[in-house]
Design a protein around this motif. Structure first.
Motif, mmCIF file in Angstrom:
data_model
loop_
_atom_site.group_PDB
_atom_site.id
_atom_site.type_symbol
_atom_site.label_atom_id
_atom_site.label_comp_id
_atom_site.label_asym_id
_atom_site.label_seq_id
_atom_site.Cartn_x
_atom_site.Cartn_y
_atom_site.Cartn_z
ATOM 1 N N ILE A 215 0.852 -1.181 0.000
ATOM 2 C CA ILE A 215 0.000 0.000 0.000
ATOM 3 C C ILE A 215 0.894 1.239 0.000
ATOM 4 C CG2 ILE A 215 -1.716 1.324 1.301
ATOM 5 C CD1 ILE A 215 -2.779 -1.291 2.396
ATOM 6 N N ARG A 216 0.588 2.188 -0.851
ATOM 7 C CA ARG A 216 1.418 3.383 -0.968
ATOM 8 C C ARG A 216 0.801 4.534 -0.177
ATOM 9 N NH1 ARG A 216 2.735 3.155 -7.513
ATOM 10 N NH2 ARG A 216 3.445 0.984 -7.509
ATOM 11 N N SER A 217 1.671 5.408 0.339
ATOM 12 C CA SER A 217 1.196 6.556 1.105
ATOM 13 C C SER A 217 2.244 7.648 1.085
ATOM 14 C CB SER A 217 0.887 6.168 2.555
ATOM 15 O OG SER A 217 2.089 5.994 3.291
ATOM 16 N N SER A 218 1.807 8.874 1.370
ATOM 17 C CA SER A 218 2.740 9.992 1.438
ATOM 18 C C SER A 218 3.709 9.826 2.601
ATOM 19 C CB SER A 218 1.966 11.308 1.565
ATOM 20 O OG SER A 218 1.100 11.276 2.680
ATOM 21 N N ALA A 219 3.289 9.140 3.673
ATOM 22 C CA ALA A 219 4.188 8.903 4.796
ATOM 23 C C ALA A 219 5.385 8.069 4.360
ATOM 24 C CB ALA A 219 3.435 8.206 5.928
ATOM 25 N N LEU A 220 5.158 7.069 3.506
ATOM 26 C CA LEU A 220 6.254 6.268 2.975
ATOM 27 C C LEU A 220 7.057 7.056 1.947
ATOM 28 C CD1 LEU A 220 4.458 2.818 2.549
ATOM 29 C CD2 LEU A 220 6.255 3.389 4.206
ATOM 30 N N ALA A 221 6.366 7.847 1.134
ATOM 31 C CA ALA A 221 7.052 8.625 0.099
ATOM 32 C C ALA A 221 7.991 9.659 0.715
ATOM 33 C CB ALA A 221 6.027 9.317 -0.794
ATOM 34 N N MET A 222 7.583 10.264 1.817
ATOM 35 C CA MET A 222 8.420 11.281 2.474
ATOM 36 C C MET A 222 9.582 10.658 3.237
ATOM 37 S SD MET A 222 5.626 14.001 3.962
ATOM 38 C CE MET A 222 4.408 14.764 2.895
ATOM 39 N N GLY A 223 9.456 9.392 3.599
ATOM 40 C CA GLY A 223 10.536 8.700 4.287
ATOM 41 C C GLY A 223 10.959 9.411 5.555
ATOM 42 N N PRO A 224 12.268 9.714 5.680
ATOM 43 C CA PRO A 224 12.750 10.362 6.917
ATOM 44 C C PRO A 224 12.413 11.852 6.994
ATOM 45 C CG PRO A 224 14.565 10.085 5.379
ATOM 46 C CD PRO A 224 13.378 9.386 4.760
ATOM 47 N N HIS A 225 11.765 12.377 5.978
ATOM 48 C CA HIS A 225 11.472 13.814 5.925
ATOM 49 C C HIS A 225 9.992 14.106 6.179
ATOM 50 C CE1 HIS A 225 15.489 14.071 4.253
ATOM 51 N NE2 HIS A 225 15.138 13.286 3.246
ATOM 52 N N VAL A 226 9.334 13.220 6.909
ATOM 53 C CA VAL A 226 7.907 13.387 7.148
ATOM 54 C C VAL A 226 7.613 14.699 7.864
ATOM 55 C CG1 VAL A 226 5.951 12.520 8.475
ATOM 56 C CG2 VAL A 226 7.291 10.947 7.088
ATOM 57 N N ARG A 227 8.355 15.009 8.902
ATOM 58 C CA ARG A 227 8.080 16.231 9.662
ATOM 59 C C ARG A 227 8.228 17.469 8.785
ATOM 60 N NH1 ARG A 227 10.887 17.088 15.419
ATOM 61 N NH2 ARG A 227 9.557 15.264 15.821
ATOM 62 N N ALA A 228 9.278 17.503 7.963
ATOM 63 C CA ALA A 228 9.475 18.646 7.067
ATOM 64 C C ALA A 228 8.367 18.718 6.029
ATOM 65 C CB ALA A 228 10.837 18.541 6.380
ATOM 66 N N GLY A 229 7.962 17.560 5.516
ATOM 67 C CA GLY A 229 6.909 17.543 4.510
ATOM 68 C C GLY A 229 5.578 18.001 5.065
ATOM 69 N N VAL A 230 5.244 17.524 6.254
ATOM 70 C CA VAL A 230 4.004 17.945 6.902
ATOM 71 C C VAL A 230 4.053 19.440 7.204
ATOM 72 C CG1 VAL A 230 2.640 17.759 9.025
ATOM 73 C CG2 VAL A 230 3.427 15.693 7.850
ATOM 74 N N GLY A 231 5.196 19.904 7.704
ATOM 75 C CA GLY A 231 5.342 21.320 8.000
ATOM 76 C C GLY A 231 5.165 22.183 6.762
ATOM 77 N N LEU A 232 5.741 21.763 5.640
ATOM 78 C CA LEU A 232 5.589 22.507 4.394
ATOM 79 C C LEU A 232 4.130 22.585 3.965
ATOM 80 C CD1 LEU A 232 6.752 23.933 1.909
ATOM 81 C CD2 LEU A 232 7.098 21.665 0.872
ATOM 82 N N CYS A 233 3.409 21.483 4.101
ATOM 83 C CA CYS A 233 1.987 21.491 3.735
ATOM 84 C C CYS A 233 1.192 22.441 4.619
ATOM 85 C CB CYS A 233 1.419 20.075 3.836
ATOM 86 S SG CYS A 233 1.953 18.962 2.521
ATOM 87 N N PHE A 234 1.499 22.461 5.908
ATOM 88 C CA PHE A 234 0.818 23.392 6.809
ATOM 89 C C PHE A 234 1.127 24.844 6.422
ATOM 90 C CE2 PHE A 234 0.484 20.190 10.534
ATOM 91 C CZ PHE A 234 -0.839 19.923 10.214
#
Length: 303
Positions: A215-234
């Motif tokens: 199953i694919r997800s943005s959490a897997l796509a962002m890998g170790p950069h999840v916090r930065a990715g979530v922060g950018l979206c916010f």
């Protein structure tokens, strides 16, 4: 054979309330996620924002109630449809294996019948809208139907969910204003990035299982950069919402109205832990974030 007693998932919020229902009804309540109100709150807020920012409160406050009823019904319908499509994948993931259809508590035929009942409730809500808003609402059906398949073909199903789960912003804007303008589109755009952020946080719960079953997800796509990715979206959400509020009242006070929400988003990112119960806690906190955004829209829309 169907089982009369459902198996509760870890993030249920209302086991006590559900146990007041007849045993035969409980799996259907779980199937529509009535035990987990966070979903319909997140679906409701973008429509409520649009109604408030477009100046629909207090004159048309009853429309907020219709949108709330519609959110509960259509979120339930979407969950039923999603579980019908994903019954094979759900059975392979620990957190979803006990969902009523995947576990056999509700048959496929009964699931389709329950879906039609929920859609009929949604139809009643639809008929309360002006025809232009009805057209906009119906235009979302293709996106909704395609969503359950996105996790199989793209690493960013959360982006597709962002298109779908924020559609009420467009419907609400057209219902109150009679048309669409830059403010309505900016509001929708900000909501799009908000959904990607909070659903990526939610997907952290399933990273290991998702990777194992494909199953694919943005959490897997962002890998170790999840916090930065979530922060950018916010950040992108806040910038677009700032533009929407500025369209209503071109003053720095409009931007100040977003300050409490910015603080809440910052707390989510700064304190986010990618394991344990924290992703669910942060995900659920977006119900309060939606309330803060509603307060900002109400203040500007009433000015």
């Amino acid at each position: 054979m169907e089982r009369s007693e459902p198996q509760y998932v870890p993030d249920t919020e209302a086991q006590g309330l559900l146990r007041l229902l007849p045993a035969a009804a409980r799996p259907y309540a779980l199937l529509a996620r009535l035990d987990r109100p966070i979903g319909w709150w997140l679906l409701f807020w973008p429509g409520a924002w649009a109604i408030a920012l477009a100046g629909g409160v207090p004159e048309r406050w009853t429309m907020l109630l219709w949108f709330l009823i519609g959110s509960i019904a259509m979120r339930g319908a979407g969950c039923v449809y999603n579980d019908i499509v994903d019954r094979d994948l759900d059975a392979k993931v620990a957190r979803t294996a006990n969902r009523p259809i995947a576990s056999g508590a509700v048959s496929l035929k009964a699931g389709w019948a329950w879906l039609l009942i929920l859609c009929f409730i949604g139809l009643i809500v639809l008929l309360q809208l002006r025809w232009q808003a009805q057209v906009v609402a119906l235009a979302s059906l293709a996106l909704v139907a395609a969503y359950p398949f996105m996790k199989r073909i793209t690493w960013w199903p959360q982006a597709w969910l962002g298109l779908v789960f924020t559609w009420a912003a467009l419907v609400g804007w057209v219902e109150i204003s009679g048309g669409m303008n830059a403010a309505g589109l900016l509001l929708y755009g900000g909501a799009f990035f908000w959904v990607i952020a909070y659903d990526t946080i939610y997907a952290l719960q399933d990273k290991e299982d998702d990777a194992l079953v494909g199953i694919r997800s943005s959490a897997l796509a962002m890998g170790p950069h999840v916090r930065a990715g979530v922060g950018l979206c916010f950040v992108l959400a806040l910038l677009l919402w700032g533009g929407a509020l500025w369209q209503g009242v071109p003053s720095w006070l409009s931007l100040v109205a977003l300050a409490p929400l910015a603080v809440q988003f910052g707390w989510q990112v700064w304190t986010l832990r990618e394991d344990g119960k924290d992703p669910l806690i942060k995900f659920r906190s977006n119900r309060f974030a939606g309330l803060l955004m509603f307060a900002a829209c109400l203040a500007v829309g009433s000015a």
